[in-house]
Design an enzyme around this catalytic site. Sequence first.
Site, PDB file in Angstrom:
ATOM      1  N   SER A 232     -49.072 -52.613  12.161  1.00  0.00           N
ATOM      2  CA  SER A 232     -48.566 -53.702  11.311  1.00  0.00           C
ATOM      3  C   SER A 232     -49.147 -55.043  11.718  1.00  0.00           C
ATOM      4  CB  SER A 232     -47.040 -53.777  11.413  1.00  0.00           C
ATOM      5  OG  SER A 232     -46.428 -52.819  10.611  1.00  0.00           O
TER       6      SER A 232
ATOM      7  N   ASP B 114     -44.186 -59.310   2.493  1.00  0.00           N
ATOM      8  CA  ASP B 114     -44.338 -58.977   3.913  1.00  0.00           C
ATOM      9  C   ASP B 114     -45.322 -59.922   4.582  1.00  0.00           C
ATOM     10  OD1 ASP B 114     -43.822 -57.748   6.275  1.00  0.00           O
ATOM     11  OD2 ASP B 114     -44.789 -55.840   5.791  1.00  0.00           O
TER      12      ASP B 114
ATOM     13  N   HIS C 139     -42.443 -58.591   8.661  1.00  0.00           N
ATOM     14  CA  HIS C 139     -41.457 -57.814   9.424  1.00  0.00           C
ATOM     15  C   HIS C 139     -41.745 -57.843  10.915  1.00  0.00           C
ATOM     16  CE1 HIS C 139     -44.466 -54.493   8.912  1.00  0.00           C
ATOM     17  NE2 HIS C 139     -43.975 -54.067  10.057  1.00  0.00           N
TER      18      HIS C 139
END
Length: 385
Positions: free
Chosen positions: A329, A246, A218
Amino acid sequence: MRIRGPVMLTLFSACVGLGAFTAPATAAPTGYDQTMLETLADQLRVSPLQAAQKLDHEKALISSLDSIRSRGLHIDGAYFDDAGALVVNTPDAGAARAVRSAGLTARTGALGENALNTLSATVGKVIGADVTQVQSWGPELAADKVVVTVQPGADAELVNRLSALSGVTVRTGPALGNSTQADVIPGQIMDLDPGTNCSLGFPGTTSDGDNVLLTAGHCVEGNPDILNRNGVHIGRGVATEFPSTDMGLMDIDDEDTGRGYVDTRKGTTVRITGSSKAPVGTTLCKAGNTTGWTCGKITAYNQTVRYSGESVATSGLAKSTVCTEGGDSGGAYIAGNTAQGMTSGGPNDGHDCGYNQGSNATGSYSYYQPVVDAANTYGVTLTRS
């Protein structure tokens, strides 16, 4: 974006501009970074020396597990229990004897990893179009069950359908939300142009010699330009599998170099000597731009998570007790010196990790993309030191 109020499950990129007991100091044993040991010591309420002994203990048992696997012995998943034993699912008495002779603990009669993965796929089919009522699902190896976490107020019919499946446990969780360098160093900031930031994952090379970085998928949606902490362009996103998984890929600029160590954000680094999917229960730490260096343990693999704002669930994630926040992230998880994965997301539940607070912010959890799966998908060999 961090959303206050109800507990939310969030992707840990961040939008720019939005808003105990102290263990005695002990010299780090050879091969371990002092900062990592002090963080673990604080988490475990032991001395740094005892923390190193725990890592040595886990490493030795994992080596024994790898040894019996290499001899062709069939096993069906393994995990560390709360006492520190490495428990191995075995199909019969002969395999159990071999496991015990290697210094490991044998468990027979369990469903096991393969059956749980199959059951988890069945759960996904039962959920079907009702995925918006579900937070996550996947195997919990130690419990020998597939655990489904549903939204508050989920339809009783859905809960009953899931509960009727043998080997499945249904829980109700919080409402979900969304927020989804010259040297390229895992754990440092990964500034995306335009407007958001993540954390750098693991660099490596493709089969044709291209220098790349494995990251959360992402983070590189739309193939953004990527800058380091000094504002220097270091690469560009080139591939993403999000939201099905992901994982994503950044192409590192020719003049820049991916480094085989993780920046702990505490003035030290940890060497990367390999990658793996360590057994459930293994101790690991993560470096990220928002929370720095935080530690915990692996709790599950093959988890499927629906981040709010996504109509498709993200599968194949690992779960840990490591605390993370927005902007982490893509950040690097590592067990000892072995790369484990890149931050995907977690609950925005008011548990502020603080910066470089180790595991002091308890009660939270996070999901990460296993690096082994990402490396296999993109044909990448990790950079080591």
